[in-house]
Design a protein around this motif. Sequence first.
Motif, PDB file in Angstrom:
ATOM      1  N   ASN A  38       0.846  -1.197   0.000  1.00 33.34           N
ATOM      2  CA  ASN A  38       0.000   0.000   0.000  1.00 33.34           C
ATOM      3  C   ASN A  38       0.882   1.248   0.000  1.00 33.34           C
ATOM      4  OD1 ASN A  38      -2.471  -1.275  -0.096  1.00 33.34           O
ATOM      5  ND2 ASN A  38      -2.701  -1.350   2.116  1.00 33.34           N
ATOM      6  N   TRP A  39       1.990   1.197   0.723  1.00 32.29           N
ATOM      7  CA  TRP A  39       2.920   2.326   0.774  1.00 32.29           C
ATOM      8  C   TRP A  39       3.571   2.604  -0.569  1.00 32.29           C
ATOM      9  CZ3 TRP A  39       6.341   1.378   5.748  1.00 32.29           C
ATOM     10  CH2 TRP A  39       5.585   1.658   6.891  1.00 32.29           C
ATOM     11  N   ILE A  40       4.061   1.542  -1.198  1.00 35.95           N
ATOM     12  CA  ILE A  40       4.894   1.740  -2.393  1.00 35.95           C
ATOM     13  C   ILE A  40       4.106   1.655  -3.687  1.00 35.95           C
ATOM     14  CG2 ILE A  40       7.025   1.016  -1.265  1.00 35.95           C
ATOM     15  CD1 ILE A  40       6.735  -1.718  -2.449  1.00 35.95           C
ATOM     16  N   GLY A  41       2.823   1.395  -3.584  1.00 33.01           N
ATOM     17  CA  GLY A  41       1.992   1.228  -4.779  1.00 33.01           C
ATOM     18  C   GLY A  41       1.721  -0.247  -4.965  1.00 33.01           C
ATOM     19  N   PRO A  42       0.468  -0.599  -5.217  1.00 28.37           N
ATOM     20  CA  PRO A  42       0.129  -2.021  -5.239  1.00 28.37           C
ATOM     21  C   PRO A  42       0.747  -2.795  -6.399  1.00 28.37           C
ATOM     22  CG  PRO A  42      -1.791  -0.681  -5.785  1.00 28.37           C
ATOM     23  CD  PRO A  42      -0.696   0.259  -5.388  1.00 28.37           C
ATOM     24  N   TYR A  43       0.980  -2.116  -7.534  1.00 30.15           N
ATOM     25  CA  TYR A  43       1.516  -2.831  -8.708  1.00 30.15           C
ATOM     26  C   TYR A  43       2.633  -2.020  -9.345  1.00 30.15           C
ATOM     27  CZ  TYR A  43      -2.613  -5.521  -7.875  1.00 30.15           C
ATOM     28  OH  TYR A  43      -3.561  -6.296  -7.250  1.00 30.15           O
ATOM     29  N   PHE A  44       3.488  -2.725 -10.098  1.00 34.17           N
ATOM     30  CA  PHE A  44       4.645  -2.088 -10.734  1.00 34.17           C
ATOM     31  C   PHE A  44       4.591  -2.308 -12.234  1.00 34.17           C
ATOM     32  CE2 PHE A  44       5.891  -3.939  -6.638  1.00 34.17           C
ATOM     33  CZ  PHE A  44       6.192  -2.780  -5.941  1.00 34.17           C
ATOM     34  N   SER A  45       5.161  -1.353 -12.979  1.00 33.01           N
ATOM     35  CA  SER A  45       5.346  -1.580 -14.416  1.00 33.01           C
ATOM     36  C   SER A  45       6.847  -1.734 -14.624  1.00 33.01           C
ATOM     37  CB  SER A  45       4.776  -0.417 -15.222  1.00 33.01           C
ATOM     38  OG  SER A  45       5.247   0.809 -14.705  1.00 33.01           O
ATOM     39  N   GLY A  46       7.354  -2.869 -14.153  1.00 34.82           N
ATOM     40  CA  GLY A  46       8.778  -3.173 -14.269  1.00 34.82           C
ATOM     41  C   GLY A  46       9.559  -2.708 -13.059  1.00 34.82           C
ATOM     42  N   GLY A  47      10.888  -2.770 -13.183  1.00 38.27           N
ATOM     43  CA  GLY A  47      11.772  -2.356 -12.105  1.00 38.27           C
ATOM     44  C   GLY A  47      12.525  -3.529 -11.506  1.00 38.27           C
ATOM     45  N   SER A  48      13.498  -3.204 -10.646  1.00 32.67           N
ATOM     46  CA  SER A  48      14.323  -4.244 -10.022  1.00 32.67           C
ATOM     47  C   SER A  48      14.291  -4.095  -8.502  1.00 32.67           C
ATOM     48  CB  SER A  48      15.756  -4.170 -10.539  1.00 32.67           C
ATOM     49  OG  SER A  48      16.310  -2.916 -10.208  1.00 32.67           O
ATOM     50  N   CYS A  49      14.497  -5.219  -7.834  1.00 32.68           N
ATOM     51  CA  CYS A  49      14.357  -5.282  -6.383  1.00 32.68           C
ATOM     52  C   CYS A  49      15.515  -6.087  -5.791  1.00 32.68           C
ATOM     53  CB  CYS A  49      13.014  -5.966  -6.078  1.00 32.68           C
ATOM     54  SG  CYS A  49      12.760  -6.437  -4.357  1.00 32.68           S
ATOM     55  N   LEU A  50      15.971  -5.672  -4.615  1.00 27.89           N
ATOM     56  CA  LEU A  50      16.959  -6.410  -3.841  1.00 27.89           C
ATOM     57  C   LEU A  50      16.297  -6.821  -2.533  1.00 27.89           C
ATOM     58  CD1 LEU A  50      19.901  -7.363  -3.253  1.00 27.89           C
ATOM     59  CD2 LEU A  50      20.336  -5.069  -2.347  1.00 27.89           C
ATOM     60  N   ASP A  51      16.210  -8.128  -2.295  1.00 26.88           N
ATOM     61  CA  ASP A  51      15.644  -8.667  -1.056  1.00 26.88           C
ATOM     62  C   ASP A  51      16.832  -9.212  -0.261  1.00 26.88           C
ATOM     63  OD1 ASP A  51      14.064  -9.742   0.925  1.00 26.88           O
ATOM     64  OD2 ASP A  51      12.768 -10.879  -0.416  1.00 26.88           O
ATOM     65  N   LEU A  52      17.351  -8.388   0.656  1.00 26.35           N
ATOM     66  CA  LEU A  52      18.670  -8.640   1.240  1.00 26.35           C
ATOM     67  C   LEU A  52      18.703  -9.688   2.350  1.00 26.35           C
ATOM     68  CD1 LEU A  52      21.538  -7.756   0.707  1.00 26.35           C
ATOM     69  CD2 LEU A  52      21.218  -5.872   2.286  1.00 26.35           C
ATOM     70  N   TYR A  53      17.635  -9.858   3.078  1.00 26.14           N
ATOM     71  CA  TYR A  53      17.541 -10.934   4.085  1.00 26.14           C
ATOM     72  C   TYR A  53      16.294 -11.708   3.712  1.00 26.14           C
ATOM     73  CZ  TYR A  53      20.855  -8.130   6.758  1.00 26.14           C
ATOM     74  OH  TYR A  53      21.956  -7.414   7.168  1.00 26.14           O
ATOM     75  N   ALA A  54      16.372 -12.444   2.622  1.00 26.23           N
ATOM     76  CA  ALA A  54      15.184 -12.916   1.918  1.00 26.23           C
ATOM     77  C   ALA A  54      14.359 -13.964   2.661  1.00 26.23           C
ATOM     78  CB  ALA A  54      15.594 -13.434   0.539  1.00 26.23           C
ATOM     79  N   GLY A  55      14.960 -14.740   3.544  1.00 26.69           N
ATOM     80  CA  GLY A  55      14.188 -15.773   4.253  1.00 26.69           C
ATOM     81  C   GLY A  55      13.575 -16.749   3.272  1.00 26.69           C
ATOM     82  N   SER A  56      12.249 -16.773   3.177  1.00 24.61           N
ATOM     83  CA  SER A  56      11.551 -17.673   2.250  1.00 24.61           C
ATOM     84  C   SER A  56      11.451 -17.075   0.846  1.00 24.61           C
ATOM     85  CB  SER A  56      10.144 -17.959   2.763  1.00 24.61           C
ATOM     86  OG  SER A  56       9.377 -16.765   2.726  1.00 24.61           O
ATOM     87  N   GLY A  57      11.768 -15.774   0.726  1.00 27.24           N
ATOM     88  CA  GLY A  57      11.634 -15.089  -0.560  1.00 27.24           C
ATOM     89  C   GLY A  57      10.244 -14.517  -0.789  1.00 27.24           C
ATOM     90  N   GLY A  58       9.371 -14.599   0.210  1.00 28.62           N
ATOM     91  CA  GLY A  58       7.976 -14.201   0.049  1.00 28.62           C
ATOM     92  C   GLY A  58       7.761 -12.758  -0.367  1.00 28.62           C
ATOM     93  N   VAL A  59       8.539 -11.823   0.202  1.00 28.23           N
ATOM     94  CA  VAL A  59       8.317 -10.403  -0.116  1.00 28.23           C
ATOM     95  C   VAL A  59       8.810 -10.097  -1.540  1.00 28.23           C
ATOM     96  CG1 VAL A  59       8.745  -8.027   0.593  1.00 28.23           C
ATOM     97  CG2 VAL A  59       8.434  -9.776   2.320  1.00 28.23           C
ATOM     98  N   GLY A  60       9.978 -10.602  -1.895  1.00 26.89           N
ATOM     99  CA  GLY A  60      10.485 -10.403  -3.253  1.00 26.89           C
ATOM    100  C   GLY A  60       9.586 -11.042  -4.308  1.00 26.89           C
ATOM    101  N   LEU A  61       9.051 -12.229  -3.997  1.00 19.85           N
ATOM    102  CA  LEU A  61       8.132 -12.889  -4.934  1.00 19.85           C
ATOM    103  C   LEU A  61       6.818 -12.121  -5.051  1.00 19.85           C
ATOM    104  CD1 LEU A  61       8.874 -16.604  -4.060  1.00 19.85           C
ATOM    105  CD2 LEU A  61       9.124 -15.544  -6.324  1.00 19.85           C
ATOM    106  N   GLU A  62       6.382 -11.524  -3.965  1.00 17.62           N
ATOM    107  CA  GLU A  62       5.184 -10.672  -4.010  1.00 17.62           C
ATOM    108  C   GLU A  62       5.426  -9.499  -4.972  1.00 17.62           C
ATOM    109  OE1 GLU A  62       1.335  -9.891  -3.137  1.00 17.62           O
ATOM    110  OE2 GLU A  62       2.330 -11.392  -1.900  1.00 17.62           O
ATOM    111  N   ALA A  63       6.631  -8.913  -4.905  1.00 24.10           N
ATOM    112  CA  ALA A  63       6.972  -7.805  -5.806  1.00 24.10           C
ATOM    113  C   ALA A  63       6.967  -8.268  -7.270  1.00 24.10           C
ATOM    114  CB  ALA A  63       8.329  -7.216  -5.426  1.00 24.10           C
ATOM    115  N   LEU A  64       7.519  -9.460  -7.533  1.00 20.65           N
ATOM    116  CA  LEU A  64       7.504 -10.005  -8.900  1.00 20.65           C
ATOM    117  C   LEU A  64       6.078 -10.255  -9.364  1.00 20.65           C
ATOM    118  CD1 LEU A  64      10.446 -12.590  -8.823  1.00 20.65           C
ATOM    119  CD2 LEU A  64      10.340 -10.510 -10.211  1.00 20.65           C
ATOM    120  N   SER A  65       5.260 -10.837  -8.501  1.00 21.35           N
ATOM    121  CA  SER A  65       3.871 -11.130  -8.833  1.00 21.35           C
ATOM    122  C   SER A  65       3.113  -9.857  -9.190  1.00 21.35           C
ATOM    123  CB  SER A  65       3.192 -11.834  -7.649  1.00 21.35           C
ATOM    124  OG  SER A  65       1.833 -12.101  -7.916  1.00 21.35           O
ATOM    125  N   ARG A  66       3.524  -8.732  -8.576  1.00 19.22           N
ATOM    126  CA  ARG A  66       2.846  -7.453  -8.796  1.00 19.22           C
ATOM    127  C   ARG A  66       3.488  -6.628  -9.914  1.00 19.22           C
ATOM    128  NH1 ARG A  66      -0.040  -5.466  -3.773  1.00 19.22           N
ATOM    129  NH2 ARG A  66      -0.212  -7.260  -2.397  1.00 19.22           N
TER     130      ARG A  66
END
Length: 193
Positions: A38-66
């Motif tokens: 909600n803070w950063i915008g629900p969806y993206f039109s491209g871009g790159s992301c660094l998930d530095l303490y990725a754990g399961s990868g859930g947050v980075g995968l959410e960004a890809l899904s969006r």
Amino acid sequence: MVTNMRIISGSCKGRKLKAVPGKSTRPTTDKMKETIFNWIGPYFSGGSCLDLYAGSGGVGLEALSRGMDFVIFVDNNKNAIQTIKANVSLCGMEDKCEIYNNDSERALKAVIKRHLQFDLIFLDPPYKRQKLKALIEMIAEKSLVTESGCIICEHDPEVALPETIGDLIRVKSANYGLSSLSMFINEEKEEER
């Protein structure tokens, strides 16, 4: 312990994700993910992301899904790396990811050598070993965030992050009991708002 991990929205909405075995990682809750996007915008039109303490990868995968184009996942836990690989495969996103078993500082140095910049950086270090301010200083100093990009930190509520770090300014924060979120953007970008 979060047992029901899933992608909330986008092309992989509803996809169930594996959790990292054991208690060494703390998955980001759906409520916190909703706040982040909600803070950063629900969806993206491209871009790159660094998930530095990725754990399961859930947050980075959410960004890809969006709609994010590309994510670099980094974690220094071998179980987490195996879980990220499994989750990336479950989402069919192998061609949009790089996955590294490394510590945060070495990973940032590698990113700096490659002259990479990110639209989105997630920092969710283990609460007992947080060096968030130093990491954000390094990110700011090396201009690893694009002009319109941001850093999202998940941290212990007792960690007091300054309002500004280098050229980055904290624009949002929220508390969720045992966890807090903070968002930093480029100071020039904040002045344009």
